[in-house]
Design an enzyme around this catalytic site. Structure first.
Site, PDB file in Angstrom:
ATOM      1  N   SER A  18       0.825  -7.758   0.502  1.00 64.14           N
ATOM      2  CA  SER A  18       1.211  -7.934  -0.902  1.00 64.14           C
ATOM      3  C   SER A  18       0.046  -8.177  -1.850  1.00 64.14           C
ATOM      4  O   SER A  18       0.272  -8.279  -3.065  1.00 64.14           O
ATOM      5  CB  SER A  18       2.210  -9.094  -1.028  1.00 64.14           C
ATOM      6  OG  SER A  18       3.479  -8.687  -0.589  1.00 64.14           O
ATOM      7  N   LYS A  26      -0.103  -5.965  -4.862  1.00 67.77           N
ATOM      8  CA  LYS A  26       0.540  -6.196  -6.151  1.00 67.77           C
ATOM      9  C   LYS A  26      -0.446  -6.524  -7.262  1.00 67.77           C
ATOM     10  O   LYS A  26      -0.070  -6.500  -8.445  1.00 67.77           O
ATOM     11  CB  LYS A  26       1.599  -7.284  -5.995  1.00 67.77           C
ATOM     12  CG  LYS A  26       2.782  -6.803  -5.158  1.00 67.77           C
ATOM     13  CD  LYS A  26       3.648  -7.919  -4.633  1.00 67.77           C
ATOM     14  CE  LYS A  26       4.779  -7.330  -3.760  1.00 67.77           C
ATOM     15  NZ  LYS A  26       5.403  -8.318  -2.891  1.00 67.77           N
ATOM     16  N   SER A  56       6.129 -12.964  -5.270  1.00 70.08           N
ATOM     17  CA  SER A  56       5.799 -11.784  -4.464  1.00 70.08           C
ATOM     18  C   SER A  56       7.018 -10.905  -4.233  1.00 70.08           C
ATOM     19  O   SER A  56       7.213 -10.325  -3.156  1.00 70.08           O
ATOM     20  CB  SER A  56       5.169 -12.179  -3.118  1.00 70.08           C
ATOM     21  OG  SER A  56       4.470 -11.083  -2.562  1.00 70.08           O
TER      22      SER A  56
END
Length: 416
Positions: free
Chosen positions: A85, A88, A140
């Site tokens: 993640s 992102k 997240s």
């Protein structure tokens, strides 16, 4: 004599073991070698003594950089790895470049059904870009990432093209993006170096920096209420100066973290990739950041009014004007880069009248080949031009001394 030989043999075995750890099999067992690890710009293979001062961390790949782009430590920083993640960060950059925070997004069924970490979006729900970004960066949320990607790129494939174009524009040569959320997928990877570069850029955007510094966020639930989500970044509120950036985990990536902190005008970013547990990634980031603040700190490299030289005033027989450092300068210094040296380039002489503050030279401060500062050197006081009778007296005196010997002008006296 036998004891001496035994002791020498033990010492040789210890040295061999250390050499193995830092140049070969010992470190290779963990996936890196001494050629992969640097302190400053020097690898441990080039200078094994650096192993004694390097941060004690076990991650297979990582980097510690200043926010102005200086690498303090790295280990295999260009290795192409799944990054979970932390993806992102790029998603947010592309969205911030192509959408307004107030834009309204309609959540698709695909976005609402992605699974894993999410902010419980509902199909058909209308929600702003700003709230989706907060949910994606703080919680997240994978559903938020897909909703944003579809809104900005038209489709996940279209958004991936935009991500890769941004990576190319930034020179991220060890990165490739296949999705906006970071779940494992072929062709989706980055490197510690690239993530540090990306994060530094992202943190320069006040909107991004504010979002990733939040310990929690409230997100509309699509039913007239709101739900609070806590940040996945456990450094926030527990580590002095921590202000971002992003966590990540997948089976392929392991536990990942891009951590940033700001203390005394010094910003650091630590990238930790591939640890074995959630807590380990935070522990390793703390070690890196602590090490960074221990070795990279503000130091006064020039002190105002330090006398650099005594400069002869050519209109006089014996008069000089002190040339002093014009201002104090404090800069961040990495103490493992070697000794700091200063050199003064000052004029050999000056004509009257001299004015206080008149520039007479430059103080240059270096650490090895690295330029730390250049500071003006100036006259400390006025020196008026001699009047008519003084000029006549000086002229006759110089003629006399030219014939019979004597000082025609004060000598220059360098002091730095």
């Amino acid at each position: 004599m036998r004891y001496t030989r035994v002791r020498a043999g033990v010492a040789a075995l210890c040295a061999a073991a250390l050499l193995t750890i830092y140049t070969g099999t010992g470190s290779l067992a963990h996936g890196w070698s001494a050629e992969d690890e640097t302190v400053g710009y020097t690898t441990i293979a080039q200078d094994p003594t650096l192993s004694a001062v390097a941060p004690e961390v076990a991650m297979p790949s990582g980097i510690l950089r200043t926010m102005d782009g200086r690498t303090l430590w790295s280990r295999d920083p260009d290795a192409q790895r799944a990054m979970a993640s932390t993806t992102k960060i790029m998603t947010a950059l592309v969205v911030l470049e192509h959408a307004e925070m107030s834009d309204v997004v309609t959540v698709s069924r695909d976005a609402a059904g992605v699974g894993e970490a999410e902010i419980d979006l509902r199909p058909g729900q209308e929600i702003t870009v700003g709230m989706l970004l907060e949910g994606m960066l703080v919680r997240s949320g994978n559903d938020a990432a897909i909703a944003l990607a579809e809104h900005v790129g038209g489709s996940l494939d279209g958004f991936a093209v935009m991500m890769n174009q941004k990576a190319a524009d930034l020179g991220l040569s060890h990165s490739s993006f296949a999705n906006p959320h970071g779940l494992d997928e072929p062709g989706h990877y980055s490197s510690a170096q690239d993530l540090a570069t990306l994060s530094t850029l992202a943190m320069s955007d006040p909107r991004f920096a504010e979002m990733v510094s939040q310990p929690s966020v409230m997100v509309d639930d699509g039913q007239g209420g709101a739900k609070r989500y806590e940040s996945s970044n456990k450094l926030l509120g527990t580590y002095e100066g921590a202000n971002g950036v992003k966590t990540g985990w997948t089976n392929k990536a392991g536990y990942c973290l891009v951590a940033s902190a700001q203390r005394n005008d010094i910003g650091l970013v630590a990238v930790v990739l591939g640890t074995d547990s959630e807590d380990e990634r935070f522990d390793e980031a703390r070690v890196l950041l602590d090490w960074g603040y221990e070795h990279y700190r503000p130091i006064e490299v020039a002190t105002a009014e330090t006398t650099a030289a005594l400069v002869p005033v050519t209109d006089y027989l014996d008069r000089t004007v002190p040339a002093v450092v014009g201002e104090s300068v404090t800069v961040p210094v990495f103490d493992l880069d070697g000794e700091i040296s200063a050199s003064a380039d000052v004029v050999h002489e000056v004509e009257a009248p001299v004015l206080a503050g008149q520039r007479l030279g430059t103080l240059t401060v270096r650490q090895g080949e690295r330029l730390l500062a250049q500071v003006p050197i100036v006259a400390v006081r006025d020196v008026a031009a001699p009047d008519t009778w003084e000029r006549i007296e000086i002229w006759f005196t110089r003629i006399w001394r030219s014939v019979f010997g004597g000082q025609l002008q004060a000598p220059a006296v360098p002091l730095v």
